[in-house]
Design a protein around this motif. Structure first.
Motif, short mmCIF file in Angstrom:
data_model
loop_
_atom_site.label_atom_id
_atom_site.label_comp_id
_atom_site.label_asym_id
_atom_site.label_seq_id
_atom_site.Cartn_x
_atom_site.Cartn_y
_atom_site.Cartn_z
N GLU A 183 0.81 -1.22 0.00
CA GLU A 183 0.00 0.00 0.00
C GLU A 183 0.85 1.27 0.00
O GLU A 183 0.34 2.37 -0.27
CB GLU A 183 -0.95 0.00 1.19
CG GLU A 183 -2.02 -1.07 1.10
CD GLU A 183 -3.03 -0.98 2.23
OE1 GLU A 183 -3.40 0.15 2.62
OE2 GLU A 183 -3.46 -2.04 2.72
N PHE A 184 2.14 1.12 0.31
CA PHE A 184 3.06 2.26 0.25
C PHE A 184 3.98 2.15 -0.97
O PHE A 184 5.09 2.69 -0.97
CB PHE A 184 3.90 2.32 1.53
CG PHE A 184 3.09 2.34 2.79
CD1 PHE A 184 1.95 3.13 2.90
CD2 PHE A 184 3.45 1.55 3.87
CE1 PHE A 184 1.20 3.15 4.07
CE2 PHE A 184 2.71 1.55 5.04
CZ PHE A 184 1.57 2.35 5.14
N ALA A 185 3.52 1.43 -2.00
CA ALA A 185 4.29 1.23 -3.25
C ALA A 185 5.58 0.48 -3.00
O ALA A 185 6.61 0.76 -3.61
CB ALA A 185 4.58 2.57 -3.92
N GLY A 186 5.52 -0.50 -2.09
CA GLY A 186 6.70 -1.32 -1.83
C GLY A 186 7.61 -0.69 -0.81
O GLY A 186 7.17 -0.08 0.16
N SER A 187 8.90 -0.82 -1.04
CA SER A 187 9.87 -0.33 -0.07
C SER A 187 10.07 1.17 -0.22
O SER A 187 9.94 1.74 -1.31
CB SER A 187 11.22 -1.05 -0.24
OG SER A 187 11.74 -0.80 -1.53
N GLY A 188 10.39 1.82 0.89
CA GLY A 188 10.65 3.25 0.88
C GLY A 188 11.17 3.69 2.22
O GLY A 188 11.34 2.90 3.14
N GLN A 189 11.41 4.97 2.33
CA GLN A 189 11.88 5.52 3.60
C GLN A 189 11.33 6.92 3.80
O GLN A 189 11.09 7.66 2.83
CB GLN A 189 13.41 5.51 3.67
CG GLN A 189 14.12 6.21 2.53
CD GLN A 189 15.62 6.08 2.64
OE1 GLN A 189 16.21 6.27 3.71
NE2 GLN A 189 16.27 5.74 1.55
#
Length: 262
Positions: free
Chosen positions: A47-53
């Motif tokens: 839901e957060f477009a995969g991995s991120g920071q």
């Protein structure tokens, strides 16, 4: 896996309704922001477009980098969670402790200080206290991949867990301020201190799984070689003083610095 309390679950549900994400996604972000000490998060959820920071103050990286609508919602969620965690007494810690890895592995930031033993949002996880009890409370903790570490400044000890093994190292005169890990396990762990960057393998091993470890012959030889290098450096300083390239005060100061390393 650590879980939320009933209050934590209700909080996640309220945040999910407010920001339009599932409770599962919000729960994932709750732990991510908490692990980033309330000021940053490393996350990986569909839901957060995969991995991120995310980092408090405006920095946000998503897999779907041009989806400004999603960026705004994720940033708003993270800021709400950050403010919520800050209201939990003793949950967030003061100071900064940098931890990073190379080769595409995870990067985390942990803070120094003593975290609260309890939180109204998170159930206690007994695995959080994996180091020998005699070491007390760590000044900083962190984890990357299958490696966990805890630093005890007053005791001058560093505990490292790889798999089921727990190693305790003597940090000598190093005041550890950060970790870095290369892919491939514990051998690739380094740390930064006021004396520079050193590999974990250069520290003396104190114990393994609670049992004392005697210094290896190779380690003794290495220490002998180090002492020889220090004395050779002092001799060179003496030559420089004799040639007038160092004052007496400069010679004494440099000599004292070298002798402190013995």
């Amino acid at each position: 896996m650590q879980q939320l309390t009933t209050e934590g679950q209700n909080t996640a549900e309220n945040l999910a309704r407010r920001h339009g994400f599932s409770t599962d996604a919000v729960t994932h972000m709750l732990f991510a922001v908490r692990d980033g000490n309330g000021s940053m998060a490393q996350f990986n959820h569909p839901e957060f477009a995969g991995s991120g920071q995310w980092m408090r103050g405006g920095m946000l990286m998503l897999g779907d980098m041009f989806n400004n609508s999603l960026k705004g919602r994720v940033d708003a969620l993270c800021n709400d969670i950050s403010n919520l965690l800050a209201s939990q007494p003793g949950l967030l810690r003061s100071g900064s402790f940098q931890s990073q890895s190379q080769g595409g592995a995870e990067r985390q930031t942990q803070a120094t200080g003593t975290p609260s033993a309890e939180s109204s949002l998170f159930r206690p996880d007994p695995r959080d206290h994996w180091w020998p009890a005699a070491l007390g409370t760590p000044n900083a903790t962190g984890s990357q991949n299958d490696v966990r570490y805890a630093y005890f400044a007053d005791a001058r000890r560093l505990a490292v867990q790889t798999g089921s093994e727990v190693w305790v190292y003597d940090t000598l005169d190093h005041q550890i301020g950060g970790f870095s890990q290369q892919q491939g396990g514990g051998a690739g762990i380094g740390f930064s201190s006021q004396l520079g960057t050193l590999n974990l393998a250069s520290l003396p091993v104190v114990s393994r799984n609670g049992q004392p470890v005697q210094p290896a012959a190779g380690a003794k030889q290495a220490m002998g070689a180090q002492e020889a290098d220090i004395f050779a450096a002092i001799e060179r300083l003496g030559d420089l003083r004799a040639k007038g390239l160092l004052t007496e005060e400069e010679f004494v100061a440099k000599k004292s610095q070298l002798l402190e390393r013995l």
